[in-house]
Design an enzyme around this catalytic site. Structure first.
Site: not given
Ligand code: PHB
Ligand code: APR
Length: 391
Positions: A72, A200, A292, A296, A384
């Site tokens: 990504h 997000y 989450p 990280k 990130y």
């Molecule tokens: C996930 O793909 O499980 C995932 C991705 C990004 C995040 C949290 C979980 O910030």
């Protein structure tokens, strides 16, 4: 039995450490309380930073990852009916990768076993003895029988609920802890992702995240109360909430499908310091957990053991024990950087249960400040996509 390094836990931290040690000719054994099928199918995190992927590749464990991971270049932030992309590749020349933690674990188990690194499944470490002596031992239970292993050093890679932290004298450790007044309901769905990048979503009803595991499996999360029971969430209620929180008018549509898993996870920030006592080292979730939102967890587990393996190498190859002394401080710089970022992303995107309309407006202003400035986007992208593996 005697090994140079006794490793407790076959998660990303323990498995990567065993591999790094093996490549340097240092002997280890892994004790894992769960069964092999259990750890290979347990659904956990799924996002790897560039540095983590590089480490997995450099240690010869990336064959399937390279074929199956989803790279990504950017992520999207949605708020107040607006849609903003942060293009990490363009801003800082780095990207992130989606690859389920249990898939990475499967690959790392296979490579370690093929190389002859012993992994004992259903072997639960119970306690350590002589951690501050020359010859520590691990007591563990295997097949109903209690056994011991003598080691030069012990690596506690047994996650947040493990026993390794108990190997420290209570007075020698300080815990830093913050619980959040919300949790995430995570679902796995047999449906293509709603979008090809992660979304997000900030929303007054609560945060939502659209991520994925493969071109045909989506992973979605909803902010829910912290002690929520997943059984309160019917499929209809879940989809209705995702539709509302994604909003309309962005040209995006929730991709629905069969929900194959529902689970509520708590949100917490936690660090214990220091990460070493005598001959016992903590690495990964046994020493720290992050909410989450910043993705990280798995990455920190890998960067900790990368530092730890270098310390073992310096000691066994050159008799240099100085990196053992530096281990905790070196890891904690990066850990606190990731702690800050994870806390920041969490407070930026979630709705506090007691939020005033002022707070929501302020969050939207902050999101506009970040997304509306190259400096703001770059700061987000740098964190990130991952701080340097060693700081
Ligand atoms: C996930 O793909 O499980 C995932 C991705 C990004 C995040 C949290 C979980 O910030
Ligand atoms: N004895 C042996 N093994 C144990 C014990 C014990 N007493 N206690 C726990 N374990 C095992 C767990 O079953 C688990 O497989 O230790 C392993 C720890 O692995 P993880 O929890 O995956 O921790 P870590 O390797 O540090 O990786 C961190 O995991 O929870 C996610 O978000 C987190 O992605 C991050 C990653």
């Amino acid at each position: 039995m005697h090994v140079q390094v006794g490793i407790v836990g076959a998660g990303p931290a323990g498995l990567m450490l065993a591999r790094l040690l093996h490549l340097q000719g240092i002997s280890s054994i892994i004790l894992e309380s769960r069964s092999r099928p259990y750890v290979e199918t347990r659904v956990r995190a799924g996002l790897l930073e560039q540095g983590s992927v590089d480490l997995i590749n450099e240690t010869g464990m990336g064959d399937r990852l390279r074929r199956e991971c989803l790279p990504h270049d950017g992520i999207e932030l949605l708020f107040n009916g607006e849609r903003h992309r942060v293009n990490m590749q363009e801003l800082i020349g780095r990207r992130v990768y989606i690859y389920g933690q249990q898939e990475a674990v499967k690959d790392m188990i296979a490579v370690n076993l093929a190389a002859g690194v012993p992994i004992h499944f259903e072997a639960e470490a119970v306690a350590f003895e002589g951690v501050d002596s020359e010859r520590p031992t691990i007591r563990y239970r295997h097949g109903g029988v209690e056994k011991t292993i003598a080691c030069d050093y012990i690596a506690g890679c047994d996650g947040f609920h493990g026993v390794s932290r108990n190997g420290f004298p209570a007075s020698g450790r300080k815990d830093y802890d913050r619980a959040y007044p919300f949790g995430w309901l995570g679902i796995l769905v047999d449906a293509p992702p709603s979008h090809d990048e992660l979304l997000y979503c900030h929303h007054e009803r609560g945060f939502a995240l659209f991520t994925m595991r493969s071109p045909t499996v989506s992973r979605l999360y909803l902010q829910v109360p912290p002690d929520e029971d997943e059984n309160n969430w019917s499929d209809d209620r879940i989809w209705s909430e995702f539709h509302q929180r994604l909003g309309t008018g962005h040209g995006l549509k929730v991709s629905e499908g069969r929900i194959t898993q529902k689970v509520v996870v708590e949100m917490r920030s936690y660090v214990t310091e220091p990460m070493r006592f005598g001959r016992l080292f903590l690495a990964g979730d046994s020493a720290h957990i992050v909410p989450p939102t910043g993705a990280k967890g798995m990455n920190l587990a890998l960067s900790d053991v990368n530092v730890l393996a270098k310390a073992f190498t310096a000691f066994y190859k050159r008799g240099d024990a100085s990196l053992f002394d530096a281990y905790s401080e070196k890891c904690l710089r990066r850990i606190w950087g990731a702690q800050h970022f994870s806390w920041w992303m969490t407070s930026l995107l979630h709705t506090m249960p007691d939020a005033l309309s002022f707070d929501v407006r302020r969050q939207i202003a902050e999101l506009r400040t970040i997304t509306g400035s190259i400096a703001g986007q770059t700061l987000l992208a740098e964190n990130y996509a991952g701080l340097p593996m060693e700081m």
